[in-house]
Design a protein around this motif. Sequence first.
Motif, PDB file in Angstrom:
ATOM      1  N   VAL A  14       0.800 -53.854 -57.405  1.00 50.17           N
ATOM      2  CA  VAL A  14       1.706 -53.220 -56.447  1.00 50.17           C
ATOM      3  C   VAL A  14       2.208 -54.299 -55.496  1.00 50.17           C
ATOM      4  CG1 VAL A  14       0.644 -50.919 -56.580  1.00 50.17           C
ATOM      5  CG2 VAL A  14      -0.270 -52.591 -54.966  1.00 50.17           C
ATOM      6  N   ASP A  15       3.195 -53.944 -54.702  1.00 53.10           N
ATOM      7  CA  ASP A  15       3.678 -54.920 -53.725  1.00 53.10           C
ATOM      8  C   ASP A  15       2.604 -55.256 -52.696  1.00 53.10           C
ATOM      9  OD1 ASP A  15       6.183 -54.961 -54.957  1.00 53.10           O
ATOM     10  OD2 ASP A  15       7.019 -53.462 -53.594  1.00 53.10           O
ATOM     11  N   ALA A  16       1.869 -54.231 -52.241  1.00 52.84           N
ATOM     12  CA  ALA A  16       0.843 -54.458 -51.209  1.00 52.84           C
ATOM     13  C   ALA A  16      -0.331 -53.517 -51.405  1.00 52.84           C
ATOM     14  CB  ALA A  16       1.427 -54.243 -49.820  1.00 52.84           C
ATOM     15  N   ILE A  17      -1.515 -54.044 -51.130  1.00 50.39           N
ATOM     16  CA  ILE A  17      -2.694 -53.195 -51.007  1.00 50.39           C
ATOM     17  C   ILE A  17      -3.118 -53.241 -49.545  1.00 50.39           C
ATOM     18  CG2 ILE A  17      -3.446 -53.493 -53.397  1.00 50.39           C
ATOM     19  CD1 ILE A  17      -5.657 -55.395 -52.349  1.00 50.39           C
ATOM     20  N   ALA A  68      -1.538 -57.940 -56.336  1.00 44.61           N
ATOM     21  CA  ALA A  68      -0.638 -57.489 -55.263  1.00 44.61           C
ATOM     22  C   ALA A  68      -0.063 -58.705 -54.539  1.00 44.61           C
ATOM     23  CB  ALA A  68      -1.396 -56.601 -54.278  1.00 44.61           C
ATOM     24  N   HIS A  69       1.191 -58.588 -54.130  1.00 43.59           N
ATOM     25  CA  HIS A  69       1.842 -59.695 -53.427  1.00 43.59           C
ATOM     26  C   HIS A  69       1.307 -59.870 -52.009  1.00 43.59           C
ATOM     27  CE1 HIS A  69       4.721 -60.000 -56.679  1.00 43.59           C
ATOM     28  NE2 HIS A  69       4.953 -58.709 -56.571  1.00 43.59           N
ATOM     29  N   TYR A  70       0.960 -58.748 -51.359  1.00 46.48           N
ATOM     30  CA  TYR A  70       0.519 -58.779 -49.974  1.00 46.48           C
ATOM     31  C   TYR A  70      -0.762 -57.966 -49.796  1.00 46.48           C
ATOM     32  CZ  TYR A  70       5.387 -60.093 -49.002  1.00 46.48           C
ATOM     33  OH  TYR A  70       6.612 -60.712 -48.985  1.00 46.48           O
ATOM     34  N   VAL A  71      -1.476 -58.303 -48.718  1.00 43.08           N
ATOM     35  CA  VAL A  71      -2.583 -57.486 -48.234  1.00 43.08           C
ATOM     36  C   VAL A  71      -2.242 -57.087 -46.800  1.00 43.08           C
ATOM     37  CG1 VAL A  71      -5.045 -57.361 -47.674  1.00 43.08           C
ATOM     38  CG2 VAL A  71      -4.283 -58.689 -49.663  1.00 43.08           C
ATOM     39  N   ILE A  72      -2.275 -55.799 -46.556  1.00 43.88           N
ATOM     40  CA  ILE A  72      -2.106 -55.289 -45.195  1.00 43.88           C
ATOM     41  C   ILE A  72      -3.496 -54.944 -44.686  1.00 43.88           C
ATOM     42  CG2 ILE A  72      -1.162 -53.448 -43.759  1.00 43.88           C
ATOM     43  CD1 ILE A  72       1.192 -53.289 -45.760  1.00 43.88           C
ATOM     44  N   HIS A  73      -3.933 -55.649 -43.656  1.00 41.72           N
ATOM     45  CA  HIS A  73      -5.276 -55.483 -43.094  1.00 41.72           C
ATOM     46  C   HIS A  73      -5.185 -54.465 -41.960  1.00 41.72           C
ATOM     47  CE1 HIS A  73      -6.428 -59.155 -45.267  1.00 41.72           C
ATOM     48  NE2 HIS A  73      -5.197 -59.544 -44.969  1.00 41.72           N
ATOM     49  N   ALA A  74      -5.678 -53.257 -42.222  1.00 36.78           N
ATOM     50  CA  ALA A  74      -5.613 -52.169 -41.239  1.00 36.78           C
ATOM     51  C   ALA A  74      -7.011 -51.940 -40.675  1.00 36.78           C
ATOM     52  CB  ALA A  74      -5.089 -50.891 -41.899  1.00 36.78           C
ATOM     53  N   VAL A  75      -7.105 -51.929 -39.358  1.00 40.06           N
ATOM     54  CA  VAL A  75      -8.399 -51.774 -38.693  1.00 40.06           C
ATOM     55  C   VAL A  75      -8.530 -50.353 -38.162  1.00 40.06           C
ATOM     56  CG1 VAL A  75      -9.939 -52.629 -36.891  1.00 40.06           C
ATOM     57  CG2 VAL A  75      -8.387 -54.226 -38.071  1.00 40.06           C
ATOM     58  N   ILE A 106       8.538 -53.732 -48.658  1.00 38.27           N
ATOM     59  CA  ILE A 106       7.510 -53.342 -49.632  1.00 38.27           C
ATOM     60  C   ILE A 106       7.867 -51.981 -50.207  1.00 38.27           C
ATOM     61  CG2 ILE A 106       5.077 -52.651 -49.814  1.00 38.27           C
ATOM     62  CD1 ILE A 106       4.552 -54.914 -47.683  1.00 38.27           C
ATOM     63  N   ASN A 107       7.899 -51.892 -51.539  1.00 38.05           N
ATOM     64  CA  ASN A 107       8.268 -50.645 -52.221  1.00 38.05           C
ATOM     65  C   ASN A 107       7.080 -49.865 -52.772  1.00 38.05           C
ATOM     66  OD1 ASN A 107      11.150 -50.862 -51.970  1.00 38.05           O
ATOM     67  ND2 ASN A 107      11.028 -52.528 -53.446  1.00 38.05           N
ATOM     68  N   THR A 108       5.999 -50.566 -53.104  1.00 34.06           N
ATOM     69  CA  THR A 108       4.812 -49.902 -53.652  1.00 34.06           C
ATOM     70  C   THR A 108       3.589 -50.360 -52.865  1.00 34.06           C
ATOM     71  OG1 THR A 108       4.539 -51.628 -55.330  1.00 34.06           O
ATOM     72  CG2 THR A 108       5.760 -49.644 -55.981  1.00 34.06           C
ATOM     73  N   ILE A 109       2.735 -49.401 -52.519  1.00 34.24           N
ATOM     74  CA  ILE A 109       1.576 -49.702 -51.683  1.00 34.24           C
ATOM     75  C   ILE A 109       0.388 -48.858 -52.124  1.00 34.24           C
ATOM     76  CG2 ILE A 109       2.283 -48.017 -49.921  1.00 34.24           C
ATOM     77  CD1 ILE A 109       1.134 -49.977 -47.802  1.00 34.24           C
ATOM     78  N   ALA A 110      -0.800 -49.428 -51.991  1.00 35.07           N
ATOM     79  CA  ALA A 110      -2.039 -48.720 -52.322  1.00 35.07           C
ATOM     80  C   ALA A 110      -2.975 -48.763 -51.124  1.00 35.07           C
ATOM     81  CB  ALA A 110      -2.707 -49.357 -53.535  1.00 35.07           C
ATOM     82  N   PHE A 111      -3.459 -47.590 -50.747  1.00 30.45           N
ATOM     83  CA  PHE A 111      -4.385 -47.445 -49.620  1.00 30.45           C
ATOM     84  C   PHE A 111      -5.773 -47.047 -50.102  1.00 30.45           C
ATOM     85  CE2 PHE A 111      -0.395 -46.434 -47.404  1.00 30.45           C
ATOM     86  CZ  PHE A 111      -0.577 -46.990 -46.146  1.00 30.45           C
ATOM     87  N   PRO A 112      -6.829 -47.628 -49.527  1.00 32.71           N
ATOM     88  CA  PRO A 112      -8.144 -47.012 -49.653  1.00 32.71           C
ATOM     89  C   PRO A 112      -8.228 -45.939 -48.563  1.00 32.71           C
ATOM     90  CG  PRO A 112      -8.334 -48.954 -48.307  1.00 32.71           C
ATOM     91  CD  PRO A 112      -6.869 -48.843 -48.724  1.00 32.71           C
ATOM     92  N   CYS A 113      -9.303 -45.196 -48.502  1.00 37.56           N
ATOM     93  CA  CYS A 113      -9.472 -44.248 -47.399  1.00 37.56           C
ATOM     94  C   CYS A 113     -10.157 -45.005 -46.260  1.00 37.56           C
ATOM     95  CB  CYS A 113     -10.271 -43.017 -47.841  1.00 37.56           C
ATOM     96  SG  CYS A 113     -10.020 -41.625 -46.734  1.00 37.56           S
ATOM     97  N   ILE A 114      -9.375 -45.397 -45.284  1.00 33.68           N
ATOM     98  CA  ILE A 114      -9.804 -46.279 -44.198  1.00 33.68           C
ATOM     99  C   ILE A 114     -10.832 -45.595 -43.293  1.00 33.68           C
ATOM    100  CG2 ILE A 114      -8.978 -47.569 -42.171  1.00 33.68           C
ATOM    101  CD1 ILE A 114      -6.249 -47.782 -43.703  1.00 33.68           C
ATOM    102  N   SER A 115     -11.834 -46.368 -42.923  1.00 35.14           N
ATOM    103  CA  SER A 115     -12.897 -45.990 -41.969  1.00 35.14           C
ATOM    104  C   SER A 115     -13.950 -45.039 -42.513  1.00 35.14           C
ATOM    105  CB  SER A 115     -12.322 -45.401 -40.664  1.00 35.14           C
ATOM    106  OG  SER A 115     -11.784 -46.408 -39.859  1.00 35.14           O
TER     107      SER A 115
END
Length: 175
Positions: A14-17, A68-75, A106-115
Amino acid sequence: MVEIIKGDITKLEVDAIVNAANCTLLGGGGVDGAIHRAAGPRLQAACAMLGGCVTGSAKLTQGYDLPAHYVIHAVGPVWSGGGKHEDELLASCYRSAMQLTEEHRINTIAFPCISTGIYRFPFERACGIALSEIFRALDEGSRVKQVYCVCFSDEDLEVYQKVLATFGQPTPPPL
């Protein structure tokens, strides 16, 4: 447009995870550790240059050795019983991640269930917040064409699909 899947987020093309990161952004356990291991040492070096990230926010790096091209680090927040603005902070980190998709095309993104791992946020509650923020961004015209919510276990997948059904979205038949 929004699909709930079971799988390994580090393997998705995907573009980003999204990484369920801690405030240091320097790696940890669970999905955070798995992403850092799969991305290789350049990810940690890039994260060190970012100077950390506040709870409820997100920052972006390259994906390095990931597909994935990018990693988005969400806290996301640590669950403390719900009296310390945890819902708002969790919603904010999803909003921040979706905002980064706009800024970086970014056109495609994958999320885990954060927290929901070591931070102990109640899983079903977190799913509802995640989907609310994802659908809000899409309804407001987000450029994202495909969102994957990636689950680690069959049990998590079932809960996520149950919550998705409350949004009036079709739930795929069981495999």
